[in-house]
Design an enzyme around this catalytic site. Structure first.
Site, PDB file in Angstrom:
ATOM      1  N   ALA A 131       0.833  -1.212   0.000  1.00  0.00           N
ATOM      2  CA  ALA A 131       0.000   0.000   0.000  1.00  0.00           C
ATOM      3  C   ALA A 131       0.859   1.250   0.000  1.00  0.00           C
ATOM      4  O   ALA A 131       1.477   1.594   1.009  1.00  0.00           O
ATOM      5  CB  ALA A 131      -0.928  -0.002   1.219  1.00  0.00           C
ATOM      6  N   HIS A 341      28.946  17.991 -17.058  1.00  0.00           N
ATOM      7  CA  HIS A 341      30.216  17.411 -16.613  1.00  0.00           C
ATOM      8  C   HIS A 341      30.736  16.327 -17.567  1.00  0.00           C
ATOM      9  O   HIS A 341      31.842  15.825 -17.363  1.00  0.00           O
ATOM     10  CB  HIS A 341      30.070  16.798 -15.213  1.00  0.00           C
ATOM     11  CG  HIS A 341      30.027  17.818 -14.108  1.00  0.00           C
ATOM     12  ND1 HIS A 341      28.973  18.690 -13.935  1.00  0.00           N
ATOM     13  CD2 HIS A 341      30.904  18.113 -13.117  1.00  0.00           C
ATOM     14  CE1 HIS A 341      29.213  19.456 -12.886  1.00  0.00           C
ATOM     15  NE2 HIS A 341      30.371  19.138 -12.374  1.00  0.00           N
ATOM     16  N   GLU A 366       6.241  10.527  -0.710  1.00  0.00           N
ATOM     17  CA  GLU A 366       5.396  11.653  -0.296  1.00  0.00           C
ATOM     18  C   GLU A 366       4.524  12.161  -1.444  1.00  0.00           C
ATOM     19  O   GLU A 366       4.434  13.349  -1.712  1.00  0.00           O
ATOM     20  CB  GLU A 366       6.236  12.769   0.312  1.00  0.00           C
ATOM     21  CG  GLU A 366       6.967  12.253   1.546  1.00  0.00           C
ATOM     22  CD  GLU A 366       7.244  13.310   2.579  1.00  0.00           C
ATOM     23  OE1 GLU A 366       6.435  14.239   2.684  1.00  0.00           O
ATOM     24  OE2 GLU A 366       8.234  13.172   3.287  1.00  0.00           O
ATOM     25  N   GLU A 370       2.651  11.663 -10.193  1.00  0.00           N
ATOM     26  CA  GLU A 370       1.337  11.376 -10.779  1.00  0.00           C
ATOM     27  C   GLU A 370       0.221  11.750  -9.795  1.00  0.00           C
ATOM     28  O   GLU A 370      -0.781  12.371 -10.176  1.00  0.00           O
ATOM     29  CB  GLU A 370       1.242   9.891 -11.150  1.00  0.00           C
ATOM     30  CG  GLU A 370       2.096   9.490 -12.349  1.00  0.00           C
ATOM     31  CD  GLU A 370       3.601   9.383 -12.040  1.00  0.00           C
ATOM     32  OE1 GLU A 370       3.986   9.448 -10.855  1.00  0.00           O
ATOM     33  OE2 GLU A 370       4.371   9.250 -12.996  1.00  0.00           O
TER      34      GLU A 370
END
Lengths: 405, 268
Positions: A131, A341, A366, A370
């Site tokens: 989940a 670089h 967090e 999307e």
């Protein structure tokens, strides 16, 4: 009235944190990144310097600074390494600020104060192996047994999993609730409670000098005094914690854009091709200009969110926008910095490859980019509206924050 | 005890020094941090705060400079100095180290009953390292330069024992108070300003003492009193150098060739 200025206090606090990160973290960061280990000195030093309680009121063990300063501090920390800002996200944004917003006075003294003083480290346990974005499908349960709750379940991708003393744990007290998210309740699980185990995950793409892992609860008995908020209020608590965690992620990612920009402007003036510094090549200049644009926009977005927090205005949409934009662009900026670089950017002789690896995770945690797009569209269509909460995040009041009692 | 820490506001260590054709000096800092507390002085500030913490009393930060130098004093307060005083007067502008020493000595006398005046060993801009000695001479106090440790302070007996870094070794010196001390970086690790200190410093009102407050007469400080003439400032001409890359099959061979060459050139 519109005012973009920062106070001397805010600037000095950011400057102090910048100095700490440059002096004490930067010299060994490559070594710990390679070892996939957290430098054991870092958390105690952040605690000692007061960084872990920067925006908590003095009466709760904090330093009494405002929400904008929290953002500035996160920017300075992630400019040196993402792992430092991750600490702020979970310890301050997702846990301490949640207790400050939703906890009882007794809980603020018991949990927030030692966390703000840095005596206890704090983490946030929402995500499970099955989940992530679909929070309501969580399988962790908290069953009533007499006065206590008995918690079972496993949490995954938890920052500071093996370091934290306090886990803000979300579990279902009512697995049959309809809609399912109304069955979720928040608890403060303490690491020394019997039945709590944790471990670190290795082999991550980035944030290798940080602790990320799993936490397991096996029949963990938790007293009702450790329940944060009411039964069934856990989903709302989790989401408001994210409003604060995402703020630290956004401001940190802004620091990562700045790091890419600084590294690129420096290198572009040193490295010569075709008889001149590569800074003279227009396509290099374009990359620098873009990084500057991303930095400016990301900084404005997070400072707006910080200002709203100071005012005590809900900022779910603005914080989500700042987090989505800053993390996407920090990845872009690091990608372009590697390109500036050239082959050297591909090796860990330079810092930019670490920036690229470190930037990637924040596009997932967090709220994936999307999810943030769905949030933005939801607000734009009017499908999503902020409803008043039983406990709002208090507006910044310097008198209250800075008073001893 | 009463400790005074004399600090100077200087360009930051990342500032780029340049001189134009007319001899004008500029310090541009790409990092955007124009001025800092002279990094050598940070060790003196730290030592002053430690003395205050250990023996009580005051650790007073003192600087001579323009209004902007208040920023340096605020950093000292944020680190933990108990007071700060700015000595500022247009008449002091253009002072050489002798003039500066007279002004600082006069301010230290005005503070009364000072036991120790601390300095960094030199400033990163002027780099002369003369001011601490000249202050000591002006005050008639014992100068203790290049101090790497304060071993003991006997306030009742009025004596101090310090360790000095000298050529090839260390020297332990005991002398009566008051003293002027210049410190080297080995003495301590300067702390960061604390968050609480930052707040206190930003709210502090820093008193300004002028030439009139210090009884500094014209001709004792400022450009008219300066014996040092900066008539010609120029960047040193670039040195002619050549680079030689030593190539060999193994690192050991490279090292051997390098060692031989260094012997040949009488470098080692």
């Amino acid at each position: 009235m519109l005012d973009f200025s920062l106070t001397d206090e805010q600037k000095s606090a950011a400057e102090m944190v910048k100095e700490f990160a440059e002096r004490e973290v930067y010299p060994t960061i490559k070594e710990y990144d390679r070892k996939q280990k957290m430098n054991p000195d870092i958390l105690p030093r952040m605690a000692e310097l007061g960084i872990l309680g920067i925006n908590a009121p003095v009466r709760y063990g904090g330093q009494g600074f405002d929400y904008v300063t929290l953002g500035l501090v996160c920017e300075e920390l992630e400019r040196v390494d993402t792992t430092l800002r991750v600490v702020m996200s979970v310890h301050v944004g997702l846990n301490s600020m949640g207790v400050f917003q939703w906890g009882s006075e007794e809980q603020k003294q018991r949990f927030l104060a030692p966390q703000a003083r840095g005596e206890k480290y704090a983490a946030y346990c929402l995500t499970e192996p099955g989940a992530g974005s679909d929070v309501a499908s969580m399988r962790s349960t908290a069953r009533r047994d007499g006065d206590d709750y008995v918690i079972n379940g496993e949490k995954m991708w938890i920052s500071l999993a093996t370091v934290a003393d306090h886990f803000l744990w979300f579990a279902k007290t009512d697995p049959d609730a309809d809609p399912p998210h109304e069955g979720i309740t928040a608890f403060m699980v303490e690491a020394d409670m019997p039945g709590v185990t944790s471990g670190d995950i290795h082999g991550k793409l980035g944030v290798r000098a940080g602790s990320t892992g799993w936490v397991n609860c096996d029949d963990v008995r938790v007293p009702p005094a450790n329940r944060i908020g009411e039964e069934g209020e856990g989903f709302k608590i989790a989401m408001t914690c994210l409003d604060n965690g995402r703020y630290t992620v956004a401001s940190g990612a802004t620091g990562l854009i700045r790091a890419s920009l600084e590294a690129s402007t420096k290198y572009a003036q040193e490295r010569r091709t075709f008889g001149e510094p590569i800074a003279q090549h227009q396509l290099i200049q374009q990359k620098i200009a873009q990084m500057q644009q991303w930095y400016d926009c990301a900084r404005l977005l997070y400072l707006r969110a910080g200002w709203l927090k100071n005012q005590g205005v809900r900022n779910t949409r603005e914080t989500s926008m700042a987090k989505w934009y800053a993390t996407d662009m920090s990845f872009q900026a690091a990608h372009e910095a590697v390109q500036v670089h050239g082959a050297y950017g591909y090796s860990d002789e330079y810092d930019v490859e670490r920036y690229l690896r470190n930037s990637r995770g924040a596009i997932i945690y967090e709220g994936t980019s999307e999810i943030h797009q769905l949030i933005q569209a939801g607000y734009a269509f009017g499908w999503r509206r902020d409803k008043p909460l039983r406990c709002e995040l208090p507006a910044y009041d310097p008198d209250f924050w800075q008073a001893e009692e | 005890m009463k400790v005074v820490v004399c600090v100077k506001q200087t360009p930051s260590t990342t500032a780029v020094f340049s001189v134009d054709g007319s001899g004008s000096v500029s310090w541009e800092d790409p990092g955007g941090k124009p001025h800092v507390v002279n990094p050598w002085d940070e060790y003196a500030v730290e030592e002053g705060i430690r003395l205050q913490e250990e023996h009580g009393g005051d650790a007073i930060a003192l600087t001579m400079g323009d209004e902007e130098s208040q920023e340096a004093l605020k950093t000292c307060l944020a680190m933990g100095c108990t007071e700060a005083i700015l000595v500022s007067d247009p008449a002091f502008a253009g002072s050489d180290t002798r003039g500066t020493a007279r002004v600082l000595a006069s301010a230290i006398e005005k503070l009364e009953d000072v036991d120790v005046a601390l300095f960094g060993k030199q400033a990163i801009d002027g780099d002369s390292g003369l001011t601490p000695m000249q202050v000591a001479v002006t005050l008639g106090w014992t100068p203790l330069t290049f101090v790497s440790a304060i071993k003991e302070i006997d306030l009742d007996g009025g004596a101090i024992t310090v360790e000095r870094l000298v050529q090839g070794g260390k020297q332990t010196v005991t002398t009566p108070l008051p003293v002027v001390i210049s410190v080297v970086k080995e003495i301590n690790e300067p702390r960061y300003p604390s968050f609480m200190g930052i707040r206190k410093a930003n709210r502090a009102t820093i008193p300004t003492w002028t030439a009139a407050d210090l009884d500094i007469e014209e001709g004792n400080a400022g450009s008219s009193a300066s014996k040092v003439d900066w008539s010609n400032i120029y960047e040193p001409p670039p040195r002619d150098t050549t680079v030689e890359i030593i190539e060999a099959e193994t690192v050991e061979e490279q090292a051997k060739i390098l060692a031989d060459r260094l012997f040949e050139e009488k470098v080692i």
